[in-house]
Design a protein around this motif. Structure first.
Motif, PDB file in Angstrom:
ATOM      1  N   HIS A 130       0.813  -1.220   0.000  1.00  0.00           N
ATOM      2  CA  HIS A 130       0.000   0.000   0.000  1.00  0.00           C
ATOM      3  C   HIS A 130       0.849   1.273   0.000  1.00  0.00           C
ATOM      4  CE1 HIS A 130      -3.520  -2.461   0.752  1.00  0.00           C
ATOM      5  NE2 HIS A 130      -4.272  -1.377   0.608  1.00  0.00           N
ATOM      6  N   ALA A 131       2.137   1.162   0.302  1.00  0.00           N
ATOM      7  CA  ALA A 131       3.015   2.338   0.302  1.00  0.00           C
ATOM      8  C   ALA A 131       3.296   2.833  -1.115  1.00  0.00           C
ATOM      9  CB  ALA A 131       4.323   2.016   1.016  1.00  0.00           C
ATOM     10  N   ARG A 132       3.021   1.996  -2.104  1.00  0.00           N
ATOM     11  CA  ARG A 132       3.161   2.466  -3.494  1.00  0.00           C
ATOM     12  C   ARG A 132       2.058   3.476  -3.783  1.00  0.00           C
ATOM     13  NH1 ARG A 132       3.842  -3.375  -6.349  1.00  0.00           N
ATOM     14  NH2 ARG A 132       1.794  -3.605  -5.424  1.00  0.00           N
ATOM     15  N   ASP A 133       2.064   4.044  -4.976  1.00  0.00           N
ATOM     16  CA  ASP A 133       1.019   5.018  -5.281  1.00  0.00           C
ATOM     17  C   ASP A 133      -0.349   4.335  -5.268  1.00  0.00           C
ATOM     18  OD1 ASP A 133       0.995   3.634  -7.662  1.00  0.00           O
ATOM     19  OD2 ASP A 133       0.946   5.410  -8.923  1.00  0.00           O
ATOM     20  N   GLY A 134      -1.391   5.140  -5.169  1.00  0.00           N
ATOM     21  CA  GLY A 134      -2.748   4.672  -4.945  1.00  0.00           C
ATOM     22  C   GLY A 134      -3.196   3.437  -5.700  1.00  0.00           C
ATOM     23  N   TRP A 135      -3.306   3.532  -7.033  1.00  0.00           N
ATOM     24  CA  TRP A 135      -3.900   2.446  -7.787  1.00  0.00           C
ATOM     25  C   TRP A 135      -3.049   1.186  -7.743  1.00  0.00           C
ATOM     26  CZ3 TRP A 135      -8.690   1.829  -9.159  1.00  0.00           C
ATOM     27  CH2 TRP A 135      -9.015   0.768  -9.999  1.00  0.00           C
ATOM     28  N   THR A 136      -1.745   1.297  -7.907  1.00  0.00           N
ATOM     29  CA  THR A 136      -0.899   0.098  -7.898  1.00  0.00           C
ATOM     30  C   THR A 136      -0.758  -0.472  -6.490  1.00  0.00           C
ATOM     31  OG1 THR A 136       1.138   1.386  -7.683  1.00  0.00           O
ATOM     32  CG2 THR A 136       0.426   0.835  -9.908  1.00  0.00           C
ATOM     33  N   GLY A 137      -1.014   0.343  -5.471  1.00  0.00           N
ATOM     34  CA  GLY A 137      -0.927  -0.142  -4.103  1.00  0.00           C
ATOM     35  C   GLY A 137      -2.158  -0.900  -3.650  1.00  0.00           C
ATOM     36  N   VAL A 138      -3.301  -0.614  -4.258  1.00  0.00           N
ATOM     37  CA  VAL A 138      -4.545  -1.243  -3.812  1.00  0.00           C
ATOM     38  C   VAL A 138      -5.020  -2.289  -4.804  1.00  0.00           C
ATOM     39  CG1 VAL A 138      -6.960  -0.850  -3.203  1.00  0.00           C
ATOM     40  CG2 VAL A 138      -5.218   0.795  -2.511  1.00  0.00           C
ATOM     41  N   ALA A 139      -5.103  -1.931  -6.064  1.00  0.00           N
ATOM     42  CA  ALA A 139      -5.614  -2.861  -7.072  1.00  0.00           C
ATOM     43  C   ALA A 139      -4.656  -4.038  -7.219  1.00  0.00           C
ATOM     44  CB  ALA A 139      -5.779  -2.145  -8.412  1.00  0.00           C
ATOM     45  N   GLY A 140      -5.200  -5.196  -7.359  1.00  0.00           N
ATOM     46  CA  GLY A 140      -4.375  -6.390  -7.529  1.00  0.00           C
ATOM     47  C   GLY A 140      -3.848  -6.921  -6.216  1.00  0.00           C
ATOM     48  N   THR A 141      -2.554  -6.758  -5.974  1.00  0.00           N
ATOM     49  CA  THR A 141      -1.895  -7.356  -4.813  1.00  0.00           C
ATOM     50  C   THR A 141      -2.441  -6.811  -3.498  1.00  0.00           C
ATOM     51  OG1 THR A 141       0.110  -7.544  -6.144  1.00  0.00           O
ATOM     52  CG2 THR A 141       0.342  -7.862  -3.787  1.00  0.00           C
ATOM     53  N   GLY A 142      -2.688  -5.517  -3.412  1.00  0.00           N
ATOM     54  CA  GLY A 142      -3.158  -4.913  -2.162  1.00  0.00           C
ATOM     55  C   GLY A 142      -4.491  -5.471  -1.703  1.00  0.00           C
ATOM     56  N   ILE A 143      -5.448  -5.563  -2.601  1.00  0.00           N
ATOM     57  CA  ILE A 143      -6.772  -6.071  -2.217  1.00  0.00           C
ATOM     58  C   ILE A 143      -6.699  -7.560  -1.891  1.00  0.00           C
ATOM     59  CG2 ILE A 143      -7.589  -6.526  -4.572  1.00  0.00           C
ATOM     60  CD1 ILE A 143      -9.804  -4.996  -1.894  1.00  0.00           C
ATOM     61  N   ILE A 144      -5.872  -8.305  -2.607  1.00  0.00           N
ATOM     62  CA  ILE A 144      -5.714  -9.741  -2.320  1.00  0.00           C
ATOM     63  C   ILE A 144      -5.109  -9.929  -0.931  1.00  0.00           C
ATOM     64  CG2 ILE A 144      -4.427 -11.821  -2.969  1.00  0.00           C
ATOM     65  CD1 ILE A 144      -4.809 -10.901  -5.912  1.00  0.00           C
ATOM     66  N   LEU A 145      -4.076  -9.152  -0.599  1.00  0.00           N
ATOM     67  CA  LEU A 145      -3.476  -9.255   0.733  1.00  0.00           C
ATOM     68  C   LEU A 145      -4.465  -8.836   1.818  1.00  0.00           C
ATOM     69  CD1 LEU A 145       0.158  -7.992   0.095  1.00  0.00           C
ATOM     70  CD2 LEU A 145      -0.545 -10.292   0.786  1.00  0.00           C
ATOM     71  N   SER A 146      -5.294  -7.843   1.547  1.00  0.00           N
ATOM     72  CA  SER A 146      -6.304  -7.430   2.532  1.00  0.00           C
ATOM     73  C   SER A 146      -7.305  -8.554   2.782  1.00  0.00           C
ATOM     74  CB  SER A 146      -7.035  -6.174   2.059  1.00  0.00           C
ATOM     75  OG  SER A 146      -6.192  -5.053   2.090  1.00  0.00           O
ATOM     76  N   VAL A 147      -7.746  -9.212   1.726  1.00  0.00           N
ATOM     77  CA  VAL A 147      -8.684 -10.328   1.874  1.00  0.00           C
ATOM     78  C   VAL A 147      -8.027 -11.473   2.639  1.00  0.00           C
ATOM     79  CG1 VAL A 147      -9.953 -12.118   0.610  1.00  0.00           C
ATOM     80  CG2 VAL A 147     -10.088  -9.735  -0.132  1.00  0.00           C
ATOM     81  N   LEU A 148      -6.789 -11.815   2.280  1.00  0.00           N
ATOM     82  CA  LEU A 148      -6.086 -12.905   2.970  1.00  0.00           C
ATOM     83  C   LEU A 148      -5.859 -12.587   4.452  1.00  0.00           C
ATOM     84  CD1 LEU A 148      -3.436 -13.962   0.294  1.00  0.00           C
ATOM     85  CD2 LEU A 148      -5.507 -15.207   0.994  1.00  0.00           C
TER      86      LEU A 148
END
Length: 156
Positions: free
Chosen positions: A107-125
């Motif tokens: 999530h420390a990356r910029d907004g879209w690349t921090g949340v979309a894809g890997t960020g949301i998957i890690l949040s769910v896990l």
């Protein structure tokens, strides 16, 4: 004959400190998932990604403190009285904190690349891991606590 059971050692007014601290990371990691979902559905309003970062950071801090209190409780209990579920709960909590830490780095990356894809998957896990460790913690607190078996394990 039943084993004496697990009993918390770090307590304030009879309430285990570990149990007082655990709700904070639960709320924070769940809040991070909800703000990630809101970020993705809002078309990229960057403040929602910022909320996720703060939730993750505070959840990590409080989770580490709760883990420390839990470790003290676990290892101050005599080895013969330590239920094996305590070790499983500890391992699951360590996995949850590790997922949360990696999620915070993503999530420390910029907004879209921090949340979309890997960020949301890690949040769910992370939240799924919380559910499992929460169940194990419940069993530890309500089945193996206070020097006796609190409830019949088959009923829980």
């Amino acid at each position: 004959m039943a084993r004496p059971g697990f009993r918390p050692h770090v307590a304030i007014g009879g309430v285990p400190v570990h149990a007082m601290l655990v709700p904070f990371p639960i709320v924070c990691f769940t809040g991070a998932l909800l703000t990630d979902i809101t970020y993705l559905s809002s078309g990229g309003q960057v403040q929602w990604a910022n909320f996720s970062q703060w939730f993750l950071a505070f959840g990590e801090m409080m989770g580490a403190l709760a883990a420390l209190m839990g470790l003290i409780d676990l290892f101050r209990t005599p080895r013969a009285d330590r239920p094996s579920i305590g070790y499983i709960h500890f391992a699951g909590s360590a996995i949850t904190l590790t997922l949360g830490l990696f999620n915070n780095f993503v999530h420390a990356r910029d907004g879209w690349t921090g949340v979309a894809g890997t960020g949301i998957i890690l949040s769910v896990l992370t939240v799924l891991s919380l559910i499992v460790t929460g169940f194990l913690g419940h069993r530890l607190a309500y089945v193996h606590q206070r020097g006796r078996v609190v409830a019949d394990e088959r009923t829980l």
